[in-house]
Motif scaffolding. Structure first.
Motif, PDB file in Angstrom:
ATOM      1  N   ARG A 474      55.405  43.434  45.786  1.00 33.61           N
ATOM      2  CA  ARG A 474      54.011  43.615  45.358  1.00 33.61           C
ATOM      3  C   ARG A 474      53.805  43.126  43.922  1.00 33.61           C
ATOM      4  O   ARG A 474      52.790  42.548  43.583  1.00 33.61           O
ATOM      5  CB  ARG A 474      53.616  45.085  45.489  1.00 33.61           C
ATOM      6  CG  ARG A 474      53.505  45.534  46.921  1.00 33.61           C
ATOM      7  CD  ARG A 474      53.055  46.981  47.045  1.00 33.61           C
ATOM      8  NE  ARG A 474      52.804  47.336  48.433  1.00 33.61           N
ATOM      9  CZ  ARG A 474      52.298  48.510  48.813  1.00 33.61           C
ATOM     10  NH1 ARG A 474      52.025  49.424  47.885  1.00 33.61           N
ATOM     11  NH2 ARG A 474      52.088  48.756  50.089  1.00 33.61           N
ATOM     12  N   LYS A 475      54.788  43.401  43.071  1.00 37.04           N
ATOM     13  CA  LYS A 475      54.720  42.956  41.681  1.00 37.04           C
ATOM     14  C   LYS A 475      54.648  41.427  41.620  1.00 37.04           C
ATOM     15  O   LYS A 475      53.868  40.856  40.860  1.00 37.04           O
ATOM     16  CB  LYS A 475      55.946  43.468  40.920  1.00 37.04           C
ATOM     17  CG  LYS A 475      55.969  43.103  39.435  1.00 37.04           C
ATOM     18  CD  LYS A 475      57.230  43.694  38.794  1.00 37.04           C
ATOM     19  CE  LYS A 475      57.367  43.276  37.336  1.00 37.04           C
ATOM     20  NZ  LYS A 475      56.337  43.867  36.482  1.00 37.04           N
ATOM     21  N   GLY A 483      48.709  35.754  36.887  1.00 33.38           N
ATOM     22  CA  GLY A 483      49.329  34.878  35.900  1.00 33.38           C
ATOM     23  C   GLY A 483      49.904  35.620  34.711  1.00 33.38           C
ATOM     24  O   GLY A 483      49.963  35.074  33.603  1.00 33.38           O
ATOM     25  N   ARG A 484      50.308  36.877  34.912  1.00 33.96           N
ATOM     26  CA  ARG A 484      50.925  37.648  33.806  1.00 33.96           C
ATOM     27  C   ARG A 484      51.821  38.735  34.374  1.00 33.96           C
ATOM     28  O   ARG A 484      51.757  39.064  35.563  1.00 33.96           O
ATOM     29  CB  ARG A 484      49.839  38.272  32.935  1.00 33.96           C
ATOM     30  CG  ARG A 484      49.113  39.440  33.583  1.00 33.96           C
ATOM     31  CD  ARG A 484      48.169  40.133  32.618  1.00 33.96           C
ATOM     32  NE  ARG A 484      47.560  41.332  33.178  1.00 33.96           N
ATOM     33  CZ  ARG A 484      48.087  42.547  33.122  1.00 33.96           C
ATOM     34  NH1 ARG A 484      49.270  42.736  32.520  1.00 33.96           N
ATOM     35  NH2 ARG A 484      47.464  43.585  33.649  1.00 33.96           N
ATOM     36  N   PHE A 500      40.435  41.758  36.194  1.00 30.88           N
ATOM     37  CA  PHE A 500      39.271  41.662  37.083  1.00 30.88           C
ATOM     38  C   PHE A 500      38.622  40.286  36.955  1.00 30.88           C
ATOM     39  O   PHE A 500      38.282  39.638  37.948  1.00 30.88           O
ATOM     40  CB  PHE A 500      38.264  42.773  36.733  1.00 30.88           C
ATOM     41  CG  PHE A 500      37.024  42.754  37.571  1.00 30.88           C
ATOM     42  CD1 PHE A 500      36.971  43.423  38.778  1.00 30.88           C
ATOM     43  CD2 PHE A 500      35.891  42.049  37.156  1.00 30.88           C
ATOM     44  CE1 PHE A 500      35.825  43.404  39.564  1.00 30.88           C
ATOM     45  CE2 PHE A 500      34.745  42.027  37.920  1.00 30.88           C
ATOM     46  CZ  PHE A 500      34.712  42.699  39.133  1.00 30.88           C
ATOM     47  N   ARG A 501      38.467  39.837  35.689  1.00 27.05           N
ATOM     48  CA  ARG A 501      37.818  38.546  35.455  1.00 27.05           C
ATOM     49  C   ARG A 501      38.670  37.388  36.023  1.00 27.05           C
ATOM     50  O   ARG A 501      38.128  36.399  36.509  1.00 27.05           O
ATOM     51  CB  ARG A 501      37.565  38.359  33.966  1.00 27.05           C
ATOM     52  CG  ARG A 501      36.486  37.343  33.667  1.00 27.05           C
ATOM     53  CD  ARG A 501      36.118  37.338  32.209  1.00 27.05           C
ATOM     54  NE  ARG A 501      35.544  38.585  31.768  1.00 27.05           N
ATOM     55  CZ  ARG A 501      34.295  38.978  32.060  1.00 27.05           C
ATOM     56  NH1 ARG A 501      33.529  38.232  32.803  1.00 27.05           N
ATOM     57  NH2 ARG A 501      33.840  40.107  31.600  1.00 27.05           N
ATOM     58  N   ARG A 502      39.998  37.543  35.961  1.00 31.48           N
ATOM     59  CA  ARG A 502      40.854  36.489  36.528  1.00 31.48           C
ATOM     60  C   ARG A 502      40.702  36.427  38.044  1.00 31.48           C
ATOM     61  O   ARG A 502      40.705  35.341  38.637  1.00 31.48           O
ATOM     62  CB  ARG A 502      42.325  36.746  36.165  1.00 31.48           C
ATOM     63  CG  ARG A 502      42.637  36.490  34.697  1.00 31.48           C
ATOM     64  CD  ARG A 502      44.126  36.586  34.409  1.00 31.48           C
ATOM     65  NE  ARG A 502      44.373  36.633  32.969  1.00 31.48           N
ATOM     66  CZ  ARG A 502      44.487  37.757  32.263  1.00 31.48           C
ATOM     67  NH1 ARG A 502      44.419  38.938  32.880  1.00 31.48           N
ATOM     68  NH2 ARG A 502      44.695  37.715  30.965  1.00 31.48           N
ATOM     69  N   LEU A 503      40.532  37.588  38.683  1.00 34.64           N
ATOM     70  CA  LEU A 503      40.359  37.592  40.146  1.00 34.64           C
ATOM     71  C   LEU A 503      39.009  36.986  40.548  1.00 34.64           C
ATOM     72  O   LEU A 503      38.855  36.512  41.676  1.00 34.64           O
ATOM     73  CB  LEU A 503      40.483  39.026  40.679  1.00 34.64           C
ATOM     74  CG  LEU A 503      41.887  39.634  40.622  1.00 34.64           C
ATOM     75  CD1 LEU A 503      41.865  41.105  41.030  1.00 34.64           C
ATOM     76  CD2 LEU A 503      42.862  38.858  41.515  1.00 34.64           C
TER      77      LEU A 503
END
Length: 525
Positions: A474-475, A483-484, A500-503
């Motif tokens: 999952r990680k 990306g982090r 959230f913004r990256r998704l």
């Protein structure tokens, strides 16, 4: 350009088809000119009828009063079959076409028996009315000789929708009998007409007076009507930015003044002998352009001039403060405020979510402010939806910001919006976003991983995903999506507003996530 007298027949190039008609009549123009030139070589029979003189060349008859020259050619109506090919062009569809027709009926169109008829020498009028009303009946009544060449005098006609007409007449009679604006308009033009006798010549002038039905219609209906009126018999002065409508019927002038008042327009009224001139100037033309249905602002040089005169110009300034970037305009009056708001909504921005406003008052100037999220969404519309209006506003805002220290900061916000819905999920991952009350859940496969986002105090977005099973797998999925490196606290992965913004960058998730995002308390406090 005006008509030519009989001497103008010999003007170099005058005996030719006007360029605007060539694409419609094609080789028929050349046949017509050949026939005309052959006829002019004969000696005519001349008949004088008062001021008008008829030159009879057999197959060609030319009548003139020295100012207006009309030609009639044997077999001229055969050219109408060429014009009927316009029937095959793309039609203009509009819910407001009958309101537009009322404008024509108040100017250049008329009703005869069960037909609406329009006479014109303008090719664009023929083209537009054909596309809008799906016309099939076209007749050529002659040719007008102008400095641009021969222009066919075309009569186009189509069957009147009698049910619409009957209902419109009833609405007009009701409005004329009850609307107080009619009495005010009578006083405004210094008329001696008694409001009680207003309908005395109704039958004779009905086709003009039915425009009174618009007193009980919408602003869009009025906009369509005004365009029809201007295109039929109005003058658009682009140089001095005004529209002039000439009215030879006193009662129609009264109705038009009442209509304009009803929808917030204040025309300047001039009287020239038995004619009335109603002039509308630049500031109000800007408003008029915004209420005309956009689909009708096509296929017309007058509409093009109107749009140029009434074109809207942004006036935002971009400023950097210690905490944010302010994109602000300060309208001088309510009209400018609401026009700016209307333009932002046309682009696709939403009040409170993407921009806020304050209406000007006697003691305080107005204000329209585009929020940071408004800038991001503007970039999304411009780059992902190819929205031309959004692109133009972004270019303008960047130009304004370039003059200030806010340039790099505003570019960073715009770049965040550019990333909205910009890429697909990795091939080995599927995901679905669902709104669950005040929470947002994102179900990810494989390993049945569910991310839950919620709003905490101070309107902060936080998220978490359980880390009790298949922790490493999952990680790995989360790190691939975000990306982090994702930390684990108390048996769950902790996510932030930045995550959230990256998704939001994933096309498969954007629509649902953004819908939840803009309905959070953050935008409504």
């Amino acid at each position: 350009m005006g008509n030519l007298g009989i001497d103008g027949l010999w003007h170099k190039g005058a005996i030719n088809c006007a360029e605007e008609w060539r694409s419609y009549l094609s080789e028929s123009c050349d046949d017509l000119i050949t026939k005309l030139r052959q006829a002019l070589m004969q000696v005519p029979r001349v008949i004088s009828r008062g001021k008008r003189i008829l030159f009879d060349y057999g197959d060609v008859k030319i009548s003139t009063d020295g100012k207006v020259t009309i030609l009639k050619v044997k077999g001229q109506n055969e050219l109408a079959t060429k014009l009927k090919k316009l029937k095959g062009t793309a039609n203009i569809s509009s819910d407001f076409k009958y309101s537009y027709l009322l404008g024509w009926l108040a100017s250049d169109a008329y009703i005869e028996d069960i037909y609406v008829k329009v006479g014109t020498t303008q090719s664009w009028q023929l083209s537009k009315l054909t596309k809008l009303f799906n016309l099939v009946n076209i007749r050529i009544k002659g040719f007008s000789l102008t400095k641009k060449g021969l222009k066919p005098i075309v009569e186009i006609y189509w069957r009147l929708d009698t049910s619409w007409w009957s209902a419109t007449v009833r609405e007009a009679v009701s409005a004329l009998n009850s609307n107080p604006l009619i009495q005010r308009a009578i006083s405004a033009i210094n008329s001696r007409i008694d409001v009680n006798n207003f309908l005395s010549d109704w039958n004779r002038r009905a086709r003009r007076y039915v425009s009174a039905s618009l007193l009980n219609k919408s602003e869009r209906d009025f906009g369509a009507f005004m365009l029809g009126l201007i295109e039929g018999d109005g003058h658009v002065n682009e140089k001095y930015s005004y529209v002039s409508i000439t009215i030879g019927d006193e009662k129609l002038a009264i109705i038009l003044v009442a209509l304009m008042w009803k929808f917030g327009f204040t025309p300047r009224i001039y009287r020239r002998r038995r004619y009335y001139l109603l002039n509308i100037y630049k500031r109000q033309l800007r408003k008029l352009v915004t209420i005309i249905p956009p689909e009708l602002l096509t296929d017309s040089p007058k509409a093009e001039k109107l749009v140029k005169i009434g074109s809207f110009k942004w006036s935002f300034s971009v400023r950097k403060t210690s905490t944010s970037i302010n994109v602000i305009t300060s309208p001088k009056n309510q009209f400018q405020t609401y026009l700016t708001i209307e333009k932002l909504k046309e682009i696709g921005l939403t009040e409170k979510i993407h921009f806020t406003f304050a209406v000007p008052s006697p003691h305080k100037s107005g204000r329209v402010t585009i929020k940071h999220e408004g800038l991001r969404y503007l970039a999304y519309l411009a780059y992902r939806k190819n929205n031309k209006k959004a692109q133009n506003l972004l270019i303008y805002l960047k130009e304004q910001a370039h003059k200030t220290s806010a340039y790099h900061a505003i570019n960073k916000i715009i770049e965040e919006g550019q990333r909205y819905s910009s890429r697909d999920l990795p091939e080995d991952i599927t995901a679905e976003a669902l709104i669950d009350g005040n929470k947002l859940r994102i179900n990810i496969k494989p390993h049945n991983l569910t991310i839950t986002f919620r709003i905490e105090r101070k309107n902060t977005i936080v998220g978490e995903a359980p880390a009790r099973k298949a922790v490493e797998e999952r990680k790995h999925i989360l790190e691939k999506l975000l990306g982090r490196d994702v930390p684990i606290k108390q048996h769950s992965f902790k996510l932030s507003g930045g995550d959230f913004r990256r998704l939001l960058e994933y096309k498969q998730l954007f629509d649902t996530m953004y819908k939840w995002y803009i309905n959070t308390p953050f935008f409504h406090t």
